[in-house]
Design a protein around this motif. Structure first.
Motif, mmCIF file in Angstrom:
data_model
loop_
_atom_site.group_PDB
_atom_site.id
_atom_site.type_symbol
_atom_site.label_atom_id
_atom_site.label_comp_id
_atom_site.label_asym_id
_atom_site.label_seq_id
_atom_site.Cartn_x
_atom_site.Cartn_y
_atom_site.Cartn_z
ATOM 1 N N PHE A 221 -0.938 -2.822 12.202
ATOM 2 C CA PHE A 221 -2.240 -2.176 12.290
ATOM 3 C C PHE A 221 -2.237 -0.763 11.726
ATOM 4 C CE2 PHE A 221 -2.064 -5.445 15.525
ATOM 5 C CZ PHE A 221 -3.119 -6.216 15.099
ATOM 6 N N ILE B 151 -3.687 -10.538 15.446
ATOM 7 C CA ILE B 151 -4.593 -10.003 16.467
ATOM 8 C C ILE B 151 -4.093 -10.365 17.864
ATOM 9 C CG2 ILE B 151 -6.949 -10.011 17.380
ATOM 10 C CD1 ILE B 151 -6.686 -8.760 14.589
ATOM 11 N N GLY C 119 -1.133 -8.326 18.715
ATOM 12 C CA GLY C 119 -1.572 -6.948 18.979
ATOM 13 C C GLY C 119 -2.177 -6.804 20.362
ATOM 14 N N LEU C 120 -2.983 -7.792 20.770
ATOM 15 C CA LEU C 120 -3.590 -7.741 22.102
ATOM 16 C C LEU C 120 -2.523 -7.902 23.183
ATOM 17 C CD1 LEU C 120 -6.822 -9.874 21.526
ATOM 18 C CD2 LEU C 120 -6.712 -7.427 22.016
ATOM 19 N N GLU D 123 -0.996 -3.152 21.638
ATOM 20 C CA GLU D 123 -1.048 -2.251 20.501
ATOM 21 C C GLU D 123 -2.496 -2.007 20.081
ATOM 22 O OE1 GLU D 123 1.103 -1.909 16.254
ATOM 23 O OE2 GLU D 123 1.358 -3.781 17.322
ATOM 24 N N LEU D 124 -3.364 -2.969 20.398
ATOM 25 C CA LEU D 124 -4.770 -2.866 19.988
ATOM 26 C C LEU D 124 -5.654 -2.306 21.081
ATOM 27 C CD1 LEU D 124 -5.369 -6.117 17.946
ATOM 28 C CD2 LEU D 124 -5.447 -3.763 17.161
ATOM 29 N N ARG D 125 -5.018 -1.790 22.142
ATOM 30 C CA ARG D 125 -5.769 -1.344 23.294
ATOM 31 C C ARG D 125 -6.828 -0.310 22.928
ATOM 32 N NH1 ARG D 125 -5.258 2.780 25.923
ATOM 33 N NH2 ARG D 125 -3.390 3.189 24.715
ATOM 34 N N THR E 225 -7.988 0.503 19.937
ATOM 35 C CA THR E 225 -8.693 0.306 18.670
ATOM 36 C C THR E 225 -10.001 -0.442 18.933
ATOM 37 O OG1 THR E 225 -6.471 -0.132 17.877
ATOM 38 C CG2 THR E 225 -8.233 -0.321 16.273
ATOM 39 N N PRO F 123 -12.693 -3.211 18.385
ATOM 40 C CA PRO F 123 -12.675 -4.553 17.779
ATOM 41 C C PRO F 123 -13.363 -4.593 16.421
ATOM 42 C CG PRO F 123 -13.243 -4.710 20.096
ATOM 43 C CD PRO F 123 -13.144 -3.242 19.776
ATOM 44 N N VAL G 244 -11.236 -3.528 13.569
ATOM 45 C CA VAL G 244 -10.186 -4.495 13.240
ATOM 46 C C VAL G 244 -10.771 -5.701 12.513
ATOM 47 C CG1 VAL G 244 -8.413 -5.991 14.199
ATOM 48 C CG2 VAL G 244 -8.840 -3.758 15.230
ATOM 49 N N SER H 233 -9.935 -13.222 13.577
ATOM 50 C CA SER H 233 -9.785 -11.925 14.231
ATOM 51 C C SER H 233 -10.782 -11.724 15.367
ATOM 52 C CB SER H 233 -9.901 -10.788 13.207
ATOM 53 O OG SER H 233 -11.096 -10.899 12.478
#
Lengths: 466, 466
Positions: A290, B354, B357-358, B362-364, B366, B368, B371, B423
């Motif tokens: 990312f 994705i 990442g969730l 790691e995508l906390r 960011t 949606p 992305v 995604s």
């Protein structure tokens, strides 16, 4: 570094006052923007270094340096080690001269080596030349090993003892070094030429009689790795033996460092990500997906897609060569995607469990033929169940029994074929010395597409007596 | 328990004399069969418990108990804890009365609870009643918590101190308990009602002045979890903070146990396997996939396959409704598998990164939309590149430019659609409170099949001006 923010249904961890909750974090930003530094300092004081690091990462860039300067010196170094490489870099650029040196000098050598990997060469040269000779030596040592090896993730900050010492002497030695060492719970015994001769734990030392010598207490059978051992092998050894650390020796069996369990946790997570990416047909790189730019992302994915696309041109060729069947019974076309899709899913399931079994060494002592046979039977089971459902559906949709029978029987064969391909190709790839994860779901799916179409159209030709 | 047997190209770990290599293992079997017990004993003596356990697992069933009896008592217990549950069970059945009790009594409570989970209820009741009151209490306590929670993987064998003690007193206390405790490097401070008030490390204690009190040295901000915290949350906390152990408290904040880092390594591996299985569309169970019988295996897989099959019947319905286009230009059929296959692969790549990442948080932080937008652009990139290749291939295969253009342009739209679906659906599922990994490659692939066919045939209709 990853953050814990899962709201698990079965009870969220009670972090009491220690975790900086999101609301507190936005408060930190407000306080910094209002330049109310004493309050901001008070807010950070009781938190864990890992949480402070995360709060700083979330701040807008100019505030990061301000927040960082609020920390007491000792804590600042700890927090710094938890920061993302990106933020570490931007702070280094923000600070000048002595400030930078203070931080970098105090970092543990393995974290420092990781940071130096990312900094511009000019900055690294300057920083290295300013470090104390001892720290410079430690860093240069680590930077000399390949990334991904034990040499790169080890720390030279261990405690070594001599066989002749008694327990009291050893404890005094440990006391004098405890602050500067990353791990004091495992103690390493070396001879005059730094060769590793034994190991003991602080626990053994604490329960020993004061006059017992280290040579009496220590264990002589030491599990060790070499500087060039792959980091995932180091991780698996620590996991296997439930160790807190593992000694790293050079070609002459001289002790050069230790790898600690906390680094191994990160290695295992990185390995899992790599494996999952491979299974999804994404080439993994060093940096986070990312945080990589779009062009690199596309690059990492397009190679796999092209390989799969070329494989899949086989389906077009097969259909083209069998076009006469389809021209006569266009109704057959309606079930092509369903058949190859289901076949792909069955194959993906097989390859997933086999690849995972190979990667965790669970399949080490099992014969490939036994596993493949088992998968073939499972595939037959599944094929018969699914085939019955599809036969019914095809008949309801088209009202053509012959087409329905062709679809149902094809699905049974495709399902067996997919299980066999999904389970045997990873073994074959491993045997040939490749990574079995290359035979992942996308590849198996594509492979099954080609063969599935071939089976279906030939079965149809047979049944329709064309 | 997994074994390390990877022949890594970058240097295999130097295990010196400690690992039982395959050749030595077959020697063990020969010695046992020849009833040469002294030699077999000598062979096992220098090895690590984890390696001895593996050698015993590889023996034929009747020899396992013989080999096990050769071990000195202390080591036997350690080896027993490393054995597979299956072998543990068969040994329990082989031994009688006092032998069994000696082993079970000495196991650590968390390992014992795990064994008891698998034994027949009658055996468990008998064993429990024969344990000493202290060990019985510890086991019953653990068995009272749900599997998969902190309560189940914790050990009650920690060392607790009182605030009023000085460092010398504390060290004497630790010395007296060191043998019986699983972890002596972290020390927990409790008040008179067993409430957790602080924590310190053995390192802190070793460097403290002899007359300093525990209250002076200890840290009061303690990160702890509750008995019902999910084990993966415990694992993530230990990973985040680089701890060696984490205290577990009950609803009244009374200390009831600790979870140690070695158990966390196993939890993280089990979690990775679960995630990988989900991504491959295989439901994961408690026991190892390869030790489960075929019927259960088929069961675990058929549900997913049926769901996907039903989704995929959509493609048949779409094709059926557009059959007139295909009847007029049968050449179109040849590219259906290629288009939906490639679309599925693009979608699988997106959903893989994705979901990972969730799951790693790691995508906390960011958004949606950012992305998904990024993935859409990547999908367009990839689509244009692949579309160009496919257009050329379609033209070469069929010599029909109109069909080739329909195929190429469809692939671009399918690729964008697949990236967006891959995604966005995991985010949607997480938002709805489901596990995002349910939107894994097989599901995305099937979903793209349906929409892909629809896009392709409509694009063809448009271009062919039918």
């Amino acid at each position: 570094m990853t953050a814990l923010k899962n709201e698990s249904p079965s009870g969220s961890p009670s972090l009491s006052q220690t975790e900086l909750r999101p609301i507190v974090r936005s408060q930190l930003q407000l306080l910094l923007e209002a330049n109310n530094l004493p309050e901001a300092k008070a807010l950070l004081a009781p938190a864990q270094p890992a949480d402070i690091a995360e709060a700083i990462e979330d701040l807008p860039n100019p505030l990061q340096a301000i927040a960082f300067r609020l920390l007491p010196k000792d804590e600042a170094i700890e927090v710094y080690e938890y920061l993302d490489l990106e933020v570490q870099q931007s702070l280094i650029e923000e600070f000048r001269g002595q400030d930078v040196l203070d931080i970098v000098e105090q970092m543990s050598p393995d974290d420092r080596a990781r940071l130096f990997d990312e900094l511009p060469a000019k900055v690294v040269t300057r920083l290295l030349s300013q470090l104390s000779p001892k720290e410079r030596g430690a860093t240069a040592l680590l930077l000399g090993y390949e990334p991904g090896t034990a040499g790169r993730i080890m720390t030279p900050e261990y405690i070594s003892l001599e066989e002749g010492w008694d327990a009291t002497q050893a404890l005094a030695h440990i006391r004098s070094l405890a602050r500067a060492s990353e791990m004091i719970y495992y103690l390493y015994v070396t001879d005059s030429s730094r060769r590793l001769t034994g190991i003991l734990s602080l626990r053994d030392l604490v329960v020993a009689q004061p006059e017992q010598t280290i040579g009496d207490i220590m264990v002589r059978e030491v599990v060790s790795v070499q500087t060039d051992t792959a980091q995932e092998d180091v991780a698996r050894l620590i996991q296997r033996y439930d160790f807190l650390a593992l000694p790293v020796v050079d070609a002459e069996r001289r002790l050069v460092g230790i790898v600690t369990v906390d680094d191994v946790l990160d290695v295992l997570e990185a390995e899992a990500t790599k494996e999952i990416y491979q299974l999804g047909g994404v080439q993994s790189g060093d940096a986070s997906y990312f945080q990589t730019n779009l062009l690199t992302v596309a690059q990492r994915r397009v190679v796999w897609l092209l390989v799969l696309l070329i494989t899949n041109t086989g389906t077009s060729a097969v259909i083209r060569s069998q076009q006469d069947v389809l021209e006569q019974v266009v109704a057959l076309t309606a079930f092509i995607p369903l058949l190859i899709g289901t076949g792909g899913n069955v194959g993906a399931q097989s390859s997933t469990v086999i690849i995972r079994g190979l990667n965790t060494d669970e399949l080490r002592s099992t014969k490939p033929w036994a596993v493949i046979g088992r998968e073939a039977i499972a595939g037959a089971f599944l094929g018969i169940m699914l085939g019955a459902v599809v036969l019914l559906w095809a008949y309801l949709l088209q009202g053509n029994l012959v087409v329905a029978i062709a679809v149902g029987t094809s699905l049974v064969s495709i399902s067996v074929l997919a299980s066999v391909a999904g389970s045997s190709l990873p073994f074959l790839f491993q045997r040939l010395g490749f990574d079995p994860a290359l035979m992942s779901a996308p590849f198996i799916t594509t492979f099954v597409d080609v063969l599935g179409v071939m089976i279906y159209l030939n079965v149809a030709r047979l049944i329709l007596k064309l």
